[in-house]
Write an enzyme that holds these catalytic residues in place. Structure first.
Site, PDB file in Angstrom:
ATOM      1  N   GLN A   1       0.414  -0.899   0.241  1.00 41.01           N
ATOM      2  CA  GLN A   1       0.039  -0.047   0.060  1.00 41.01           C
ATOM      3  C   GLN A   1       0.746   0.880  -0.077  1.00 41.01           C
ATOM      4  OE1 GLN A   1      -3.686  -0.209  -0.015  1.00 41.01           O
ATOM      5  NE2 GLN A   1      -2.751   2.181  -0.849  1.00 41.01           N
TER       6      GLN A   1
ATOM      7  N   HIS B   1       2.106   3.216  -3.395  1.00 40.80           N
ATOM      8  CA  HIS B   1       0.900   3.680  -4.135  1.00 40.80           C
ATOM      9  C   HIS B   1       1.545   5.360  -4.547  1.00 40.80           C
ATOM     10  CE1 HIS B   1      -2.250   1.316  -5.922  1.00 40.80           C
ATOM     11  NE2 HIS B   1      -2.380   0.166  -4.613  1.00 40.80           N
TER      12      HIS B   1
ATOM     13  N   GLU C   1      -9.951   1.392   3.705  1.00 38.12           N
ATOM     14  CA  GLU C   1     -10.271   1.094   2.214  1.00 38.12           C
ATOM     15  C   GLU C   1     -10.296  -0.147   1.760  1.00 38.12           C
ATOM     16  OE1 GLU C   1      -8.970   1.941  -2.167  1.00 38.12           O
ATOM     17  OE2 GLU C   1      -7.931   2.847  -0.678  1.00 38.12           O
ATOM     18  N   HIS C   2      -9.081  -0.783   2.330  1.00 42.07           N
ATOM     19  CA  HIS C   2      -8.266  -2.023   2.512  1.00 42.07           C
ATOM     20  C   HIS C   2      -8.970  -2.932   3.892  1.00 42.07           C
ATOM     21  CE1 HIS C   2      -7.240  -0.564  -1.473  1.00 42.07           C
ATOM     22  NE2 HIS C   2      -8.052  -1.844  -1.934  1.00 42.07           N
TER      23      HIS C   2
ATOM     24  N   ASP D   1      -6.327  -6.121  -6.025  1.00 39.13           N
ATOM     25  CA  ASP D   1      -5.833  -5.040  -6.981  1.00 39.13           C
ATOM     26  C   ASP D   1      -6.247  -5.281  -8.491  1.00 39.13           C
ATOM     27  OD1 ASP D   1      -5.813  -3.192  -5.087  1.00 39.13           O
ATOM     28  OD2 ASP D   1      -3.814  -2.884  -4.872  1.00 39.13           O
TER      29      ASP D   1
ATOM     30  N   HIS E   1     -53.018  17.566  -5.710  1.00 35.55           N
ATOM     31  CA  HIS E   1     -52.770  15.495  -6.005  1.00 35.55           C
ATOM     32  C   HIS E   1     -54.215  14.902  -5.069  1.00 35.55           C
ATOM     33  CE1 HIS E   1     -49.087  16.864  -5.628  1.00 35.55           C
ATOM     34  NE2 HIS E   1     -48.494  15.684  -6.006  1.00 35.55           N
TER      35      HIS E   1
END
Length: 428
Positions: free
Chosen positions: A255, A258, A322-323, A356, A415
């Site tokens: 990670q 990245h 996220e992960h 991924d 209505h």
């Protein structure tokens, strides 16, 4: 890396803070680029490409000849890997097809939904430090399965005006309709409003830097939909004493490489594991090509020791990663208590890298705590659900009086009247 041991609950908010992504400070600059592209079209986009990507272009569209040439340049082993990933991504997302059922809510009243693909979607694939051909697959494949008629892809070229061959190969294989050599804010603006070459789309997908994120936020205020709020990528490993420190360190580093603003977090009940992971991270770091990026990212990373699994789970759900990789001896039981996460990887042999690339799940996921309210990209992201209802005379006779009462009490006479005139006709 920051080692944290047995933090008090009052410290949790501070401990779980992400690297700050203040896109609001970029809004004036980004808005100016967007407005210039809206007015100037292709010519302005090319000027920005020369300015930001150092590419002198005479046209924006990728030609069929360029795609064919790219296919020749992609190594056979990479092609085979992309084909495998494509099959798995297709299988997982095809299983998500919506099946609408007609429901008789009462006699004579039938309601149902139909799934309809978003006709035009735009995919943004960053250039930057890595050619993200995997993201092409993650976005284009579900768009194709959903039935989107036009799939437009924008990605920045290199200084020679070329797009990375693997991106072109993956895009063509996945069924992208049109590919353009455009990056950054100008790409988002082009897809949001259209230019002479680039079609206007109805929804934009894909990651990007803080300028791209700001551009997506601005165009989504009133002009086009976007996939989700986005921020720097992140992973949490939730582990106990049974975890392999070599695996844990590798997951944290996968990670960290990245980007410099990525975040890797370990939450563990084992002090021994915490110590061993520190050593392993340092050892493995030396083998990475992107060591400089990973080192800067690790400055945002935290190895947190807690007293028991109950506290570890509470802290994890507060973080909403996220992960999330769960490396515990009873990982299936632990996973049942997860309520906030983008994508979860279970057991010692389920690294984030699998999701991924090739296991089939989507890697476009909510970051920055948005997993508390958002899902990752799925087939649903590329469709709309249209609601239908059919009311027969006996159904109107049964439901009509209730509608009249409700409309009257909201002081909406028209209505009420739309029902009253029908009831009169039924009662003749």
């Amino acid at each position: 890396m920051k080692l944290i041991k047995y933090p008090d609950r009052s410290q949790w908010d501070e401990i779980l803070k992400r690297p700050v992504l203040n896109t609001e400070s970029l809004f004036d600059t980004v808005r100016d680029i967007i407005n210039r592209v809206r007015v100037g079209g292709d010519r302005t986009v090319m000027e920005y490409e020369a300015m930001f990507d150092k590419a002198e272009l005479t046209s924006l569209a990728v030609t069929l000849e360029e795609i064919e040439e790219a296919e020749k340049e992609v190594p056979i082993e990479l092609k085979a890997a992309i084909y495998l990933a494509k099959r798995n991504i297709e299988a997982f997302h095809a299983a998500q097809r919506f099946e609408g059922k007609k429901v008789d809510t009462m006699e004579g009243v039938t309601c149902w939904q139909k799934a309809v693909a978003i006709e035009k979607v735009g995919l943004y694939i960053p250039g930057g430090t890595a050619p993200l051909f995997s993201t092409v697959l993650m976005l284009a494949i579900p768009a194709k399965i959903a039935g989107c008629k036009e799939i437009v892809l924008c990605t920045p070229p290199d200084k020679n005006g070329k797009v990375h061959p693997a991106i072109l190969f993956a895009a063509h294989l996945a069924g992208v309709s049109k590919i353009f050599k455009v990056g950054g804010v100008q790409a988002i603006a082009s897809m949001a409003y259209g230019t002479e070459s680039i079609p206007k789309v109805y929804k934009i997908f894909g990651p990007g830097n803080q300028y791209v994120t700001a551009a997506k936020q601005l165009v989504s205020l009133r002009d086009v939909a976007i996939d989700m709020p986005a921020g720097p990528s992140e992973v949490e490993v939730l582990a106990d004493e049974s975890a392999n420190p070599v695996f844990v360190a590798a997951d944290l580093l996968s990670q960290a490489e990245h980007g410099v603003d990525s975040q890797a977090v370990l939450i563990t009940t084992s002090e021994k594991l915490q110590t061993e992971v520190v050593y392993e991270v340092e050892r493995q770091l030396g083998y990475l090509n992107r060591r400089d990026i990973a080192e800067k990212s690790l400055a945002n990373s935290k190895l947190i020791l807690v007293k028991d699994m109950d506290e570890a789970l509470e802290l994890t759900n507060a973080y909403a990663p996220e992960h999330l990789i769960i490396e515990t001896k009873n990982y299936m039981e632990v996973s049942g208590r997860i309520i906030n996460a983008g994508s979860v990887f279970l057991g010692a042999f389920s690294p984030e890298s699998a999701g991924d690339y090739a296991s089939g799940t989507n890697h476009t996921l909510p970051t920055n705590g948005y997993a508390k309210a958002y899902s990752g990209v799925s087939l649903d992201s590329f469709i709309r659900k249209i609601t239908f209802q059919e009311i027969l005379p006996d159904g109107m006779a049964a439901i009509g009086p209730a509608i009249e009462v409700m409309a009257a009490n909201e002081h909406l006479d028209a209505h009420k009247n739309a029902v009253t005139v029908r009831l009169k006709e039924i009662r003749k």
